[in-house]
Design an enzyme around this catalytic site. Sequence first.
Site, PDB file in Angstrom:
ATOM      1  N   GLY A   1       6.346   2.648   3.468  1.00 18.76           N
ATOM      2  CA  GLY A   1       7.813   2.581   3.559  1.00 18.76           C
ATOM      3  C   GLY A   1       8.467   1.651   2.558  1.00 18.76           C
ATOM      4  O   GLY A   1       9.550   1.114   2.817  1.00 18.76           O
ATOM      5  N   LYS A   2       7.817   1.458   1.394  1.00 16.98           N
ATOM      6  CA  LYS A   2       8.368   0.545   0.372  1.00 16.98           C
ATOM      7  C   LYS A   2       9.742   1.005  -0.117  1.00 16.98           C
ATOM      8  O   LYS A   2      10.649   0.200  -0.264  1.00 16.98           O
ATOM      9  CB  LYS A   2       7.419   0.462  -0.827  1.00 16.98           C
ATOM     10  CG  LYS A   2       6.084  -0.188  -0.547  1.00 16.98           C
ATOM     11  CD  LYS A   2       5.273  -0.369  -1.804  1.00 16.98           C
ATOM     12  CE  LYS A   2       4.959   0.933  -2.492  1.00 16.98           C
ATOM     13  NZ  LYS A   2       4.084   1.816  -1.703  1.00 16.98           N
ATOM     14  N   THR A   3       9.868   2.311  -0.385  1.00 18.24           N
ATOM     15  CA  THR A   3      11.133   2.825  -0.934  1.00 18.24           C
ATOM     16  C   THR A   3      12.279   2.653   0.046  1.00 18.24           C
ATOM     17  O   THR A   3      13.388   2.253  -0.328  1.00 18.24           O
ATOM     18  CB  THR A   3      10.985   4.305  -1.340  1.00 18.24           C
ATOM     19  OG1 THR A   3       9.947   4.404  -2.323  1.00 18.24           O
ATOM     20  CG2 THR A   3      12.271   4.855  -1.918  1.00 18.24           C
TER      21      THR A   3
ATOM     22  N   GLU B   1      -2.125  -2.019  10.416  1.00 24.22           N
ATOM     23  CA  GLU B   1      -3.439  -1.376  10.400  1.00 24.22           C
ATOM     24  C   GLU B   1      -4.359  -2.163   9.487  1.00 24.22           C
ATOM     25  O   GLU B   1      -3.892  -2.903   8.621  1.00 24.22           O
ATOM     26  CB  GLU B   1      -3.328   0.082   9.915  1.00 24.22           C
ATOM     27  CG  GLU B   1      -2.572   0.984  10.871  1.00 24.22           C
ATOM     28  CD  GLU B   1      -2.505   2.428  10.390  1.00 24.22           C
ATOM     29  OE1 GLU B   1      -3.177   2.756   9.382  1.00 24.22           O
ATOM     30  OE2 GLU B   1      -1.777   3.217  11.008  1.00 24.22           O
TER      31      GLU B   1
ATOM     32  N   ASN C   1       6.168  -2.501   9.012  1.00 25.14           N
ATOM     33  CA  ASN C   1       6.882  -1.272   9.367  1.00 25.14           C
ATOM     34  C   ASN C   1       6.105  -0.462  10.411  1.00 25.14           C
ATOM     35  O   ASN C   1       4.915  -0.670  10.609  1.00 25.14           O
ATOM     36  CB  ASN C   1       7.089  -0.444   8.088  1.00 25.14           C
ATOM     37  CG  ASN C   1       8.190   0.579   8.230  1.00 25.14           C
ATOM     38  OD1 ASN C   1       8.974   0.550   9.181  1.00 25.14           O
ATOM     39  ND2 ASN C   1       8.256   1.508   7.306  1.00 25.14           N
TER      40      ASN C   1
ATOM     41  N   ASP D   1       7.602   3.544  -9.425  1.00 25.41           N
ATOM     42  CA  ASP D   1       6.586   4.381  -8.789  1.00 25.41           C
ATOM     43  C   ASP D   1       6.704   5.800  -9.351  1.00 25.41           C
ATOM     44  O   ASP D   1       7.771   6.410  -9.266  1.00 25.41           O
ATOM     45  CB  ASP D   1       6.810   4.400  -7.270  1.00 25.41           C
ATOM     46  CG  ASP D   1       5.702   5.136  -6.521  1.00 25.41           C
ATOM     47  OD1 ASP D   1       4.912   5.846  -7.169  1.00 25.41           O
ATOM     48  OD2 ASP D   1       5.640   5.007  -5.290  1.00 25.41           O
TER      49      ASP D   1
ATOM     50  N   LYS E   1       0.837  -1.204   0.000  1.00 28.99           N
ATOM     51  CA  LYS E   1       0.000   0.000   0.000  1.00 28.99           C
ATOM     52  C   LYS E   1       0.879   1.266   0.000  1.00 28.99           C
ATOM     53  O   LYS E   1       2.013   1.234   0.460  1.00 28.99           O
ATOM     54  CB  LYS E   1      -0.882  -0.026   1.253  1.00 28.99           C
ATOM     55  CG  LYS E   1      -1.970   1.029   1.313  1.00 28.99           C
ATOM     56  CD  LYS E   1      -2.831   0.793   2.550  1.00 28.99           C
ATOM     57  CE  LYS E   1      -3.882   1.876   2.709  1.00 28.99           C
ATOM     58  NZ  LYS E   1      -3.311   3.177   3.065  1.00 28.99           N
TER      59      LYS E   1
ATOM     60  N   GLY F   1       2.578   4.650   1.120  1.00 31.07           N
ATOM     61  CA  GLY F   1       2.921   5.277   2.398  1.00 31.07           C
ATOM     62  C   GLY F   1       3.345   4.349   3.509  1.00 31.07           C
ATOM     63  O   GLY F   1       3.371   4.743   4.677  1.00 31.07           O
TER      64      GLY F   1
END
Length: 360
Positions: A34-36, A229, A256, A59, A30, A32
């Site tokens: 923290g994938k990067t 979440e 994360n 992205d 999803k 936001g």
Amino acid sequence: MASNNEELPEASVQNVLEQDSLKWVFVGGKGGVGKTTCSSILGVLLSQVRSSVLIISTDPAHNLSDAFQQRFTKSPTLVNGFSNLYAMEIDPTVEKEESVTSDGMDDFLSDLSNAIPGIDEAMSFAEMLKLVQTMDYSVIVFDTAPTGHTLRLLQFPSTLEKGLAKVMSLKSRFGGVLSQMTRLFGVDEEFGEAAILGKLEGMKDVIEEVNRQFKDPDLTTFICVCIPEFLSLYETERLVQELAKFEIDTHNIIINQVIFDEEVVESKLLKARMRMQQKYLDQFYMLYDDFNITKLPLLPQEVCGVEALKGFSHHFITPYKPSLARGSVEELENRVAALKEQLKDAEAELEKVKKGKQKI
């Protein structure tokens, strides 16, 4: 009988680092979560055990430059402070615009794009893969766009097949009309019907070979990044199911922004969020008991720059443990010191308020 902890797979990405055969590592989830940051750190860790590593951001937001605090382009660029880690950022829409060399080609591809949604991105992706295959990187890490875009990226092989079928259909229905149209638009043989058809067929061959590699668990794995979440849990479940449908291996999840139980938490807000997180963490472990689940702590600051990425990377290999244990002498001394500091600030603020009233 082994305890639950002993039965769980290792809580790190060590399995990914030790799998020497891996060629493609996708990092997705999803927006936001923290994938990067995770892609960047995986690249840093892989560079320690591989001869050469390339991180590619697909992205459109392109946060890779922000993570390393270095400008990257559509060409592989050596990351500052490394001798074998490279990064590049690709943008399908820009690639499409730059690849258009005449009005006739523009109109034809525009019609094709409208007829088959996603064909422009698929062609751009295929071109990028062609480029990558000519380079000799030991492993390639994809920092993907949010889940929906990533799933579309995995559908590109079938999208290209549809595009090719559409062109063949047009050719069979209209015969030489396409050739006449390209001449009418002033398009020479280099950009004519045969050239377009050949280009699509060439891309299809490349994408089919890459698709075969993507479905090979020895060569490809997908790492899901999420936060504890509900929406992120839902997106992760959707992603895992779709990956299974595409026959793409996934056995690692990175959770994360976790507030740990053992952490010294005085804030009522943080305590409430910790309880909420624990509920979803339990669900993650129940749903993915055969996955390597890595938990990363919520930090008071961003992880930006090579040194910060290197400093945070050990949490990917060794499970995070809070530095202070609740109830220890050191923890109690820290709490007393913090309370004294708060009292000092409150007294200073009270003094200011009193002085302000005296002036009135």
